[in-house]
Design a protein around this motif. Structure first.
Motif, PDB file in Angstrom:
ATOM      1  N   LEU B  95      12.325   4.525  -8.658  1.00 32.98           N
ATOM      2  CA  LEU B  95      13.454   5.393  -8.329  1.00 32.98           C
ATOM      3  C   LEU B  95      14.308   5.730  -9.558  1.00 32.98           C
ATOM      4  O   LEU B  95      15.207   6.643  -9.781  1.00 32.98           O
ATOM      5  CB  LEU B  95      14.279   5.044  -7.127  1.00 32.98           C
ATOM      6  N   SER B  96      14.046   5.036 -10.810  1.00 33.23           N
ATOM      7  CA  SER B  96      14.599   5.433 -12.057  1.00 33.23           C
ATOM      8  C   SER B  96      13.908   6.545 -12.748  1.00 33.23           C
ATOM      9  O   SER B  96      14.237   6.943 -13.846  1.00 33.23           O
ATOM     10  CB  SER B  96      14.967   4.408 -12.886  1.00 33.23           C
ATOM     11  N   GLN B  97      12.501   6.698 -12.185  1.00 34.82           N
ATOM     12  CA  GLN B  97      11.843   7.750 -12.696  1.00 34.82           C
ATOM     13  C   GLN B  97      12.123   8.966 -11.946  1.00 34.82           C
ATOM     14  O   GLN B  97      12.656   9.093 -10.994  1.00 34.82           O
ATOM     15  CB  GLN B  97      10.320   7.212 -12.753  1.00 34.82           C
ATOM     16  N   PRO B  98      11.050  10.046 -12.366  1.00 33.55           N
ATOM     17  CA  PRO B  98      11.425  11.171 -11.791  1.00 33.55           C
ATOM     18  C   PRO B  98      10.661  11.107 -10.150  1.00 33.55           C
ATOM     19  O   PRO B  98       9.795  12.097 -10.007  1.00 33.55           O
ATOM     20  CB  PRO B  98      10.915  12.607 -12.195  1.00 33.55           C
ATOM     21  N   LEU B  99      11.061  10.370  -9.420  1.00 30.78           N
ATOM     22  CA  LEU B  99      10.499  10.281  -7.903  1.00 30.78           C
ATOM     23  C   LEU B  99      11.506  10.217  -7.085  1.00 30.78           C
ATOM     24  O   LEU B  99      12.598   9.745  -7.021  1.00 30.78           O
ATOM     25  CB  LEU B  99       9.722   8.793  -7.779  1.00 30.78           C
ATOM     26  N   SER B 100      11.202  11.237  -5.974  1.00 33.31           N
ATOM     27  CA  SER B 100      12.464  11.372  -4.885  1.00 33.31           C
ATOM     28  C   SER B 100      12.430   9.896  -3.950  1.00 33.31           C
ATOM     29  O   SER B 100      11.340   9.525  -3.847  1.00 33.31           O
ATOM     30  CB  SER B 100      12.141  12.461  -4.166  1.00 33.31           C
ATOM     31  N   ARG B 101      13.489   9.795  -3.407  1.00 35.66           N
ATOM     32  CA  ARG B 101      13.507   8.798  -2.268  1.00 35.66           C
ATOM     33  C   ARG B 101      12.629   9.117  -1.152  1.00 35.66           C
ATOM     34  O   ARG B 101      12.062   8.249  -0.859  1.00 35.66           O
ATOM     35  CB  ARG B 101      15.020   8.673  -1.778  1.00 35.66           C
ATOM     36  N   GLU B 102      12.581  10.331  -0.827  1.00 36.59           N
ATOM     37  CA  GLU B 102      11.518  10.465   0.477  1.00 36.59           C
ATOM     38  C   GLU B 102      10.132  10.408  -0.089  1.00 36.59           C
ATOM     39  O   GLU B 102       9.374   9.934   0.770  1.00 36.59           O
ATOM     40  CB  GLU B 102      11.868  12.135   0.690  1.00 36.59           C
ATOM     41  N   ALA B 103       9.849  10.725  -1.354  1.00 37.83           N
ATOM     42  CA  ALA B 103       8.509  10.679  -1.559  1.00 37.83           C
ATOM     43  C   ALA B 103       8.241   8.940  -1.781  1.00 37.83           C
ATOM     44  O   ALA B 103       7.070   8.668  -1.540  1.00 37.83           O
ATOM     45  CB  ALA B 103       8.384  11.158  -2.967  1.00 37.83           C
ATOM     46  N   TYR B 104       9.159   8.366  -2.375  1.00 38.76           N
ATOM     47  CA  TYR B 104       8.882   6.761  -2.444  1.00 38.76           C
ATOM     48  C   TYR B 104       8.658   6.201  -0.980  1.00 38.76           C
ATOM     49  O   TYR B 104       7.768   5.530  -0.774  1.00 38.76           O
ATOM     50  CB  TYR B 104      10.341   6.328  -3.078  1.00 38.76           C
ATOM     51  N   VAL B 105       9.629   6.776  -0.077  1.00 36.61           N
ATOM     52  CA  VAL B 105       9.428   6.145   1.316  1.00 36.61           C
ATOM     53  C   VAL B 105       8.123   6.487   1.975  1.00 36.61           C
ATOM     54  O   VAL B 105       7.429   6.056   2.722  1.00 36.61           O
ATOM     55  CB  VAL B 105      10.605   6.759   2.142  1.00 36.61           C
ATOM     56  N   ALA B 106       7.764   7.909   1.715  1.00 31.03           N
ATOM     57  CA  ALA B 106       6.601   8.587   2.299  1.00 31.03           C
ATOM     58  C   ALA B 106       5.235   7.720   1.852  1.00 31.03           C
ATOM     59  O   ALA B 106       4.431   7.273   2.830  1.00 31.03           O
ATOM     60  CB  ALA B 106       6.663   9.908   2.128  1.00 31.03           C
ATOM     61  N   ALA B 107       5.174   7.439   0.647  1.00 35.37           N
ATOM     62  CA  ALA B 107       4.122   6.689  -0.028  1.00 35.37           C
ATOM     63  C   ALA B 107       4.084   5.423   0.814  1.00 35.37           C
ATOM     64  O   ALA B 107       3.035   4.936   1.038  1.00 35.37           O
ATOM     65  CB  ALA B 107       4.443   6.465  -1.431  1.00 35.37           C
ATOM     66  N   TRP B 108       5.313   4.608   0.681  1.00 26.75           N
ATOM     67  CA  TRP B 108       5.143   3.370   1.736  1.00 26.75           C
ATOM     68  C   TRP B 108       4.657   3.510   2.979  1.00 26.75           C
ATOM     69  O   TRP B 108       4.012   2.646   3.568  1.00 26.75           O
ATOM     70  CB  TRP B 108       6.379   2.567   1.401  1.00 26.75           C
ATOM     71  N   MET B 109       5.127   4.577   3.669  1.00 28.21           N
ATOM     72  CA  MET B 109       4.700   4.630   4.974  1.00 28.21           C
ATOM     73  C   MET B 109       3.214   4.770   5.259  1.00 28.21           C
ATOM     74  O   MET B 109       2.678   4.296   6.129  1.00 28.21           O
ATOM     75  CB  MET B 109       5.764   5.968   5.828  1.00 28.21           C
ATOM     76  N   ILE B 110       2.584   5.574   4.213  1.00 30.22           N
ATOM     77  CA  ILE B 110       1.299   5.784   4.426  1.00 30.22           C
ATOM     78  C   ILE B 110       0.568   4.480   4.362  1.00 30.22           C
ATOM     79  O   ILE B 110      -0.361   4.199   5.118  1.00 30.22           O
ATOM     80  CB  ILE B 110       0.815   6.859   3.270  1.00 30.22           C
ATOM     81  N   ALA B 111       1.117   3.571   3.199  1.00 28.89           N
ATOM     82  CA  ALA B 111       0.485   2.447   3.002  1.00 28.89           C
ATOM     83  C   ALA B 111       0.700   1.277   4.259  1.00 28.89           C
ATOM     84  O   ALA B 111      -0.140   0.362   4.630  1.00 28.89           O
ATOM     85  CB  ALA B 111       0.864   1.655   1.587  1.00 28.89           C
ATOM     86  N   VAL B 112       1.817   1.658   4.828  1.00 28.84           N
ATOM     87  CA  VAL B 112       2.153   0.441   5.904  1.00 28.84           C
ATOM     88  C   VAL B 112       1.442   0.908   6.970  1.00 28.84           C
ATOM     89  O   VAL B 112       0.940   0.018   7.986  1.00 28.84           O
ATOM     90  CB  VAL B 112       3.601   0.594   6.158  1.00 28.84           C
ATOM     91  N   LEU B 113       1.248   2.297   7.626  1.00 25.45           N
ATOM     92  CA  LEU B 113       0.928   2.460   8.861  1.00 25.45           C
ATOM     93  C   LEU B 113      -0.369   3.385   8.804  1.00 25.45           C
ATOM     94  O   LEU B 113      -1.069   2.877   9.796  1.00 25.45           O
ATOM     95  CB  LEU B 113       1.858   2.866   9.753  1.00 25.45           C
ATOM     96  N   ALA B 114      -0.414   4.424   7.964  1.00 31.31           N
ATOM     97  CA  ALA B 114      -1.739   5.040   8.201  1.00 31.31           C
ATOM     98  C   ALA B 114      -2.900   4.565   7.493  1.00 31.31           C
ATOM     99  O   ALA B 114      -3.839   4.104   8.232  1.00 31.31           O
ATOM    100  CB  ALA B 114      -1.730   6.237   7.183  1.00 31.31           C
ATOM    101  N   THR B 115      -2.820   3.653   6.406  1.00 31.91           N
ATOM    102  CA  THR B 115      -3.823   3.101   5.760  1.00 31.91           C
ATOM    103  C   THR B 115      -4.499   1.827   6.684  1.00 31.91           C
ATOM    104  O   THR B 115      -5.872   1.840   6.916  1.00 31.91           O
ATOM    105  CB  THR B 115      -3.724   2.503   4.389  1.00 31.91           C
ATOM    106  N   PRO B 116      -3.899   0.909   7.373  1.00 28.06           N
ATOM    107  CA  PRO B 116      -4.492  -0.028   7.703  1.00 28.06           C
ATOM    108  C   PRO B 116      -5.122   0.502   9.008  1.00 28.06           C
ATOM    109  O   PRO B 116      -6.195   0.084   9.580  1.00 28.06           O
ATOM    110  CB  PRO B 116      -3.227  -1.109   8.016  1.00 28.06           C
ATOM    111  N   THR B 117      -4.499   1.338   9.735  1.00 32.49           N
ATOM    112  CA  THR B 117      -4.758   1.871  11.261  1.00 32.49           C
ATOM    113  C   THR B 117      -6.256   2.510  10.797  1.00 32.49           C
ATOM    114  O   THR B 117      -7.056   2.117  11.475  1.00 32.49           O
ATOM    115  CB  THR B 117      -3.969   2.938  11.701  1.00 32.49           C
ATOM    116  N   LEU B 118      -6.366   3.201   9.663  1.00 33.48           N
ATOM    117  CA  LEU B 118      -7.517   3.964   9.305  1.00 33.48           C
ATOM    118  C   LEU B 118      -8.765   2.849   9.186  1.00 33.48           C
ATOM    119  O   LEU B 118      -9.712   3.262   9.640  1.00 33.48           O
ATOM    120  CB  LEU B 118      -7.260   4.850   8.233  1.00 33.48           C
TER     121      LEU B 118
END
Ligand SMILES: Nc1ncnc2c1ncn2[C@@H]1O[C@H](COP(=O)(O)OP(=O)(O)OP(=O)(O)O)[C@@H](O)[C@H]1O
Ligand SMILES: [Mg+2]
Lengths: 305, 261
Positions: B95-118
């Motif tokens: 988050l000290s790089q040009p990444l938004s907090r929303e994108a940061y959280v969205a990326a983790w949500m993909i990894a936490v719930l979408a990837t394992p379920t798939l």
């Protein structure tokens, strides 16, 4: 134009009022020191500028934008080194550099360039847990330099560095400033170090900014010795003339360069005298002063009134 | 927000989720390996019986129940890693790089719930399909589908807890409580009351709410005197809507509240 503008900033952590009223500006192309005692709010201020912390009150503009709301746009042009850089456990140095570069639209070869610049090119395959504190600091510096930022925000950048690396970093800051016009905001406790690189200062104490401005102005305002570098074809004669002025405290001759120590409040008079000498003066540059003395004067004066 | 800004953010979300998945790849591969192994073995051993009776017996449900538990543990573990990343890991760095907090959280949500379920759904359906598509018909997708919905819900809720608490321990403890203890504790009053004449009818709302939050318990109510109040499809839709609500709250929290050391 001011790269950083902060007005009336306040920030509270639970019961601790970390910032009460922080107000300052840093113009483009300056190397600004952020000076203040432990717990005065330097790190908190810097994190608000980066957009990691949200202010409770006040105005913050970096490149004219609010870093909390437009973080990515601000950070595209900004490199950051944190006081305590945190790294994901078990991550490889190369991985962190690669992805940080990609987020900036840069390639891995650009990351390698900054890795070489800070001397960690031999550690790319290491995990961060295997790095010494000094090398962790260097990795932080590499990450801050990625993507050729226009603004560097450095929180105690020389912490944990050995003397050689310390000197090299200070030299690097000077080069970035001189050759690329990079604006720098750097906090440090080590006043001689800051005196070496800064031409601007922001003083903060107890979450309140006491004063800020170019060192030349501040030295004049607080009556602190300023040092000018004067380049001239006839240094010896000029030195003799200048030393006879009662507000000039000392003149050193280094070849064609004179280093003139002058009472801060009298620096306009010195500049007038030099200007009247015409062709004999090739250039005049403010190169510093007694930053430690300035620091204690600002703090005591503000405390008194 | 103009289009080029959104495009840049999506590109950075893509870059960052690759980093997140890369950092979790070890755990994901081990989990996938175990899931594929168990599901394939179950499909092979039970194929004759499944094809004969054209429906899955309790044996198969024991297998999917066990692998479902693995999925739950995986999601809880990943949500914990997410919380750990915010408090003391990569959040400060990225988050000290040009990444938004929303994108940061969205990326983790993909990894936490979408990837394992798939991965779970693939590890379940692919062995059956490869052996004999008729097997999938016999087993049906209701059980695993509803389990997947439940895990997505829990994963989204744990993501919200992760951004709000930034505490790995809180996420893990709450995750295990939500999935291993709470559904069974809540089940006790239902079992007692459902069979009491006259009371059972009035429980419909409670049962509906319970099933929306824990869709995988659908089969337990399939045989209740009142029957399940919703069809599996309705249940899945309701569960996904709840998950979407949690996810939206997580993103809103990231936008307006999430601070990083
Ligand atoms: N996350 C936090 N939670 C609670 N209090 C905090 C937090 N961060 C900072 N503080 C408090 O806010 C005040 C300012 O802290 P800050 O770290 O900004 O000071 P500093 O000037 O950087 O100090 P130092 O020179 O020691 O680095 C201190 O009193 C500190 O204890
Ligand atoms: Mg600090």
């Amino acid at each position: 134009m001011d790269v950083i503008e902060v007005r009336g900033l306040a920030k509270r952590f639970g019961r601790v009022q970390a910032l009460r009223d922080v107000t300052f500006a840093v113009p483009r192309g300056r190397v600004a020191g952020l000076l203040g005692p432990n717990g005065s709010g330097k790190t908190t201020t810097l994190k608000i500028l980066v957009g990691l912390l949200r202010r409770d009150w006040g105005e913050v503009r970096v490149f004219g934008m609010d870093p909390w709301l437009l973080g990515p746009e601000v950070r595209e042009k900004m490199g950051v080194l944190h006081e305590k850089p945190l790294y994901p456990r078990g991550a490889r140095v190369s991985t962190l550099l690669r992805y940080a570069a990609r987020l900036r639209g840069y390639s891995y070869s650009d990351a390698l360039r900054v890795a070489r610049l800070v001397g960690i090119e031999g550690l790319l395959g290491y995990t961060v847990s295997a790095l010494s504190r000094g090398y962790l600091q260097r990795l932080g510096i590499a990450l801050a330099l990625l993507g050729d930022p226009e603004l560097l925000v450095l929180d105690e950048p020389t912490a944990n560095l050995d003397p050689l690396a310390r000197a090299e970093l200070l030299r690097l800051i000077k080069v970035l400033h001189r050759d690329l016009g990079v604006t720098v905001l750097v906090s440090s406790h080590i006043i001689p170090e800051l005196a070496d690189v800064c031409d601007y200062a922001v003083f903060i104490s107890g979450g309140v900014t006491l004063d800020w401005g170019s060192l030349e102005e501040l030295n004049r305002k607080y009556g602190v010795v300023s040092v000018y570098e004067v380049s001239t074809p006839r240094p010896r004669e000029l030195a003799r003339e200048l030393i006879s002025l009662d507000y000039v405290y000392g003149v050193d001759v280094h070849g064609g360069l004179l280093r003139v120590r002058v009472a801060g409040e009298a620096s306009p008079e010195l500049l007038n005298v030099l200007a009247e000498m015409g062709v004999d003066i090739e250039s005049v540059r403010h190169v510093g002063g007694e930053l430690g003395q300035l620091y204690s004067k600002v703090v005591t004066q503000e405390a008194a009134g | 927000m103009d289009a080029s800004r959104i495009k840049r953010q999506l590109k950075r979300l893509y870059v960052y989720q690759r980093y997140v998945h890369g950092s979790l790849v070890g755990g994901l591969i081990i989990a996938l390996f175990v899931l594929v192994l168990v599901h394939t073995a179950a499909a092979v051993f039970m194929a004759p019986q499944l094809l004969l009776s054209a429906q899955a017996g309790p044996g198969f449900y024991i297998v999917t129940g066990t692998t479902g538990l693995i999925l739950v543990f995986l999601v809880v573990f990943l949500a914990g890693a997410f919380a750990g990343d915010i408090s003391g890991g990569g959040a400060q760095l990225f988050l000290s790089q040009p990444l938004s907090r929303e994108a940061y959280v969205a990326a983790w949500m993909i990894a936490v719930l979408a990837t394992p379920t798939l991965l779970y759904l693939l590890s379940f359906t692919l062995p059956l399909l490869i052996l004999d598509p008729a097997l999938l018909g016999a087993v049906g997708v209701t059980g695993t589908g509803l389990l997947a919905v439940e895990v997505v819900e829990v994963g989204a809720l744990l993501s919200l807890i992760a951004v709000a608490s930034k505490s790995r321990a809180a996420v893990v403890v709450l995750g295990l409580f939500l999935e291993l203890l709470l559904p069974w504790v809540l089940l006790v009053p239902f079992i007692v009351l459902v069979s009491v004449p006259g009371v059972g009818q009035r429980l419909t709302w409670a049962v509906t709410a319970y099933l929306v939050l824990f869709p995988s318990k659908y089969t337990l109510f399939a045989t209740a005197p009142t029957g399940p109040p919703l069809t599996p499809t309705q249940l899945a839709a309701a569960g996904l809507a709840v998950a979407a609500l949690y996810a939206a709250l997580t993103l809103l929290y990231a936008r307006y509240r999430l601070e990083v050391k």
